[in-house]
Design an enzyme around this catalytic site. Structure first.
Site, mmCIF file in Angstrom:
data_model
loop_
_atom_site.group_PDB
_atom_site.id
_atom_site.type_symbol
_atom_site.label_atom_id
_atom_site.label_comp_id
_atom_site.label_asym_id
_atom_site.label_seq_id
_atom_site.Cartn_x
_atom_site.Cartn_y
_atom_site.Cartn_z
ATOM 1 N N LYS A 280 -5.138 -4.941 1.924
ATOM 2 C CA LYS A 280 -5.857 -5.522 0.784
ATOM 3 C C LYS A 280 -5.035 -6.641 0.178
ATOM 4 O O LYS A 280 -3.827 -6.735 0.376
ATOM 5 C CB LYS A 280 -6.099 -4.441 -0.280
ATOM 6 N N ARG A 354 -14.817 6.651 4.761
ATOM 7 C CA ARG A 354 -15.831 7.280 5.611
ATOM 8 C C ARG A 354 -15.190 8.083 6.734
ATOM 9 O O ARG A 354 -15.757 9.046 7.232
ATOM 10 C CB ARG A 354 -16.794 6.205 6.137
HETATM 11 N N1 BES Z 1 -11.529 2.344 -1.725
HETATM 12 C C1 BES Z 1 -12.199 1.212 -1.205
HETATM 13 C C2 BES Z 1 -13.461 0.885 -1.986
HETATM 14 C C3 BES Z 1 -13.280 0.184 -3.294
HETATM 15 C C4 BES Z 1 -12.967 -1.155 -3.332
HETATM 16 C C5 BES Z 1 -13.488 0.839 -4.467
HETATM 17 C C6 BES Z 1 -12.854 -1.796 -4.536
HETATM 18 C C7 BES Z 1 -13.382 0.203 -5.667
HETATM 19 C C8 BES Z 1 -13.064 -1.121 -5.716
HETATM 20 C C9 BES Z 1 -12.612 1.458 0.243
HETATM 21 O O1 BES Z 1 -11.768 2.249 0.984
HETATM 22 C C10 BES Z 1 -12.671 0.135 0.900
HETATM 23 O O2 BES Z 1 -11.648 -0.478 1.019
HETATM 24 N N2 BES Z 1 -13.847 -0.277 1.322
HETATM 25 C C11 BES Z 1 -14.014 -1.530 1.934
HETATM 26 C C12 BES Z 1 -14.969 -1.361 3.081
HETATM 27 C C13 BES Z 1 -15.080 -2.583 3.944
HETATM 28 C C14 BES Z 1 -13.790 -2.791 4.702
HETATM 29 C C15 BES Z 1 -16.223 -2.388 4.901
HETATM 30 C C16 BES Z 1 -14.574 -2.497 0.890
HETATM 31 O O3 BES Z 1 -15.420 -2.095 0.098
HETATM 32 O O4 BES Z 1 -14.114 -3.637 0.857
HETATM 33 MN MN MN Z 2 -10.206 1.092 1.864
#
Ligand code: BES
Ligand code: MN
Ligand code: ZN
Length: 498
Positions: A280, A354
């Site tokens: 991230k 997931r």
């Molecule tokens: N924990 C995150 C989701 C999230 C992101 C929650 C920002 C709250 C704020 C999750 O594990 C994630 O990183 N999801 C990705 C999925 C994507 C790679 C398909 C996302 O939402 O960017």
């Molecule tokens: Mn994630």
């Protein structure tokens, strides 16, 4: 904080502080009328003189008003009288709680629940008092080195009810509200703690102490070897990049006969989500300590069920691990075999929620559950879709979805139905495995839920994406404890109707 319901509509019981309502048009609630009479018309004078307009949530503290039975009177504005609604009511309660906390009052009688609100029964009006006062009193675990804040003075809040019937309903509502309050405090503590303290091991320990505290709860913590033995290849894959060992945490609450099928709550317990190799960006990465909020809230719901001794069976399953980059971490294009046997091509290591949930849901099957609800901070896309106000709700079962949505409305913790569908599953096609773990940017919350639906076949299953509701950022940064009010309402309602 102790909450009590008392019959006190006509009199005005002496206390350290009476909390009474004033509408914008100068109408007074019954208790305010009473005190107004005792004090020679003080409240009406204050309104007429422009010193207290009764705007929703305005407060004015009257210390030692001559003639009144209580040591203080807190006037709280209820806003427009016509159409007085739950939003006004909640706002008035919140500012009452805030204002009371700044006084020396140790006990208080709140009269606001005597006011009628269309569609909100007295039980819920009382419940909101306990919920809001508990939440207002919540303090983030103190890791600052300065002087410790003084403990709150206010230790007892009584809610005035009209008669023998409504006082019972109010007492019941207060019990539920207090249980929600304690559950939210526990859950918020876990989520607010830094990830170097709140590790998967730590969550396991907290689940074990919950079982010590509540004899009807049994906790089993399964370590890495146990998870391996269960063939949870997707869950283990996420954990493999971290120095912190994963934990599969299973809590069982028995409140009904053995043969009664349990509700199964599954929580995403990523104690830190760096994204892994699909790292991230630095801004707000710290907030990914909250990525275990699903786990914290399902544990909270279990605590509330135990405190309320609900006549249901409940199973909580938490998949807890860190998502970290390292030489041993999963890579984009790795293929893993989930507990269900389905293979998954990991195209983005940041879509880890997931992966841990699919195995936790599969594990849930052994309990032959009446319903499975997973709670997860699953997608940023859900935040884009719904903002920070409502949680996303996806389900393969119409009745279950309606039941959850209704619980959210009653609890003021709403969830909005979003779709799962074959078309979204099609976005997850892989040339190399049964499924890919990502399906492009479009409809990201729906592809994530549709991924999970492939592991929930023939279960009555629902998914709550709480990515936007589980915590607040900015200057208010911290866990909200949502969706505990929704979950507890759902469980209380199940307990009542079966
Ligand atoms: N924990 C995150 C989701 C999230 C992101 C929650 C920002 C709250 C704020 C999750 O594990 C994630 O990183 N999801 C990705 C999925 C994507 C790679 C398909 C996302 O939402 O960017
Ligand atoms: Mn994630
Ligand atoms: Zn995550």
């Amino acid at each position: 904080m102790e909450f009590k319901a008392i019959i006190d509509a006509k009199t005005h019981a002496p206390s350290d502080c009476a909390v009474v309502g004033v509408y914008e048009n100068g109408d007074l609630d019954a208790a305010a009328r009473n005190i107004d009479a005792q004090t020679g018309g003080l409240i009406r004078q204050l309104h007429a003189g422009g010193d207290f307009a009764g705007k929703t949530g305005d407060t004015l503290l009257l210390p030692r008003p001559a003639g009144a039975a209580s040591a203080r009177v807190l006037l709280v504005g209820l806003g427009p009288r016509a159409g007085f609604d739950r939003k006004q009511y909640r706002k008035a309660l919140l500012s009452s709680a805030q204002a009371l906390a700044k006084t020396g009052a140790a006990d208080s009688v709140v009269y606001l629940a005597l006011e009628g609100i269309a569609g909100v029964e007295v039980q819920y009006r009382a419940r909101m008092v306990a919920e809001i006062f508990s939440a207002q009193g919540y303090k983030i675990p103190d890791l600052k080195s300065g002087a410790k804040p003084k403990p709150a003075k206010l230790s007892s809040v009584s809610v005035a009810a009209e008669n023998a019937r409504t006082v019972k309903a109010a007492a019941n509502g207060l019990k539920i509200g207090a249980a929600i309050g304690s559950a939210m405090a526990m859950s918020r503590d876990l989520a607010n703690l830094p990830p170097n303290i709140c590790t998967p091991t730590y969550i396991g320990q907290r689940a074990e102490s919950l079982a010590k505290e509540w004899p009807r709860i049994k906790t089993t913590v399964i370590d890495k070897n146990g998870i391996k033995a269960l063939k949870m290849g997707a869950f283990l894959a996420v954990a493999q990049g971290s120095a912190q060992p994963p934990r599969l945490i299973v809590c069982e609450y028995h409140g009904a006969k053995k043969t009664s099928a349990p509700i199964c709550l599954v929580g995403k317990g990523i104690t830190f989500d760096s994204g892994g190799i699909s790292l991230k960006e630095p801004p707000a990465m710290d907030e990914m300590k909250f990525d275990m909020s699903g786990a914290a809230t399902v544990l909270g719901a279990m605590r509330a069920a135990a405190e309320l001794a609900l006549p249901i069976n409940l199973v909580v399953i938490i998949a807890a691990c860190e998502n970290m980059p390292s030489g041993g971490a999963i890579k984009p294009s790795d293929i893993v075999t989930s507990m269900s046997g389905q293979t998954v091509e990991i195209l983005n290591t940041d879509a880890e929620g997931r992966l841990v949930l699919c195995d936790a849901i599969t594990y849930g099957r052994r309990f032959k559950p009446a319903a499975v609800i997973d709670v997860a901070t699953l997608t940023g896309a859900c935040v884009v879709a719904l903002g920070h106000h409502l949680s996303g709700l996806m389900s393969n079962d119409e009745a279950l979805a309606a039941e959850i949505a209704a619980a959210g409305i009653r609890a003021d913790d709403r969830a909005w139905r979003m779709p799962i569908a074959d078309e979204y599953v099609d976005q997850l096609k892989s040339n190399f495995a049964d499924l890919a773990n990502v399906g492009g940017r479009e409809g990201g919350a729906c592809t994530a839920a549709s991924f999970l639906s492939k592991f929930a076949a023939k279960l009555a299953w629902a998914h709550l994406d709480v990515a936007g509701t589980a915590w607040l950022g900015g200057s208010q940064k911290g866990s909200t404890g949502r969706p505990i009010p929704l979950l507890v309402d759902f469980l209380v309602n199940r307990a009542r109707s079966r």
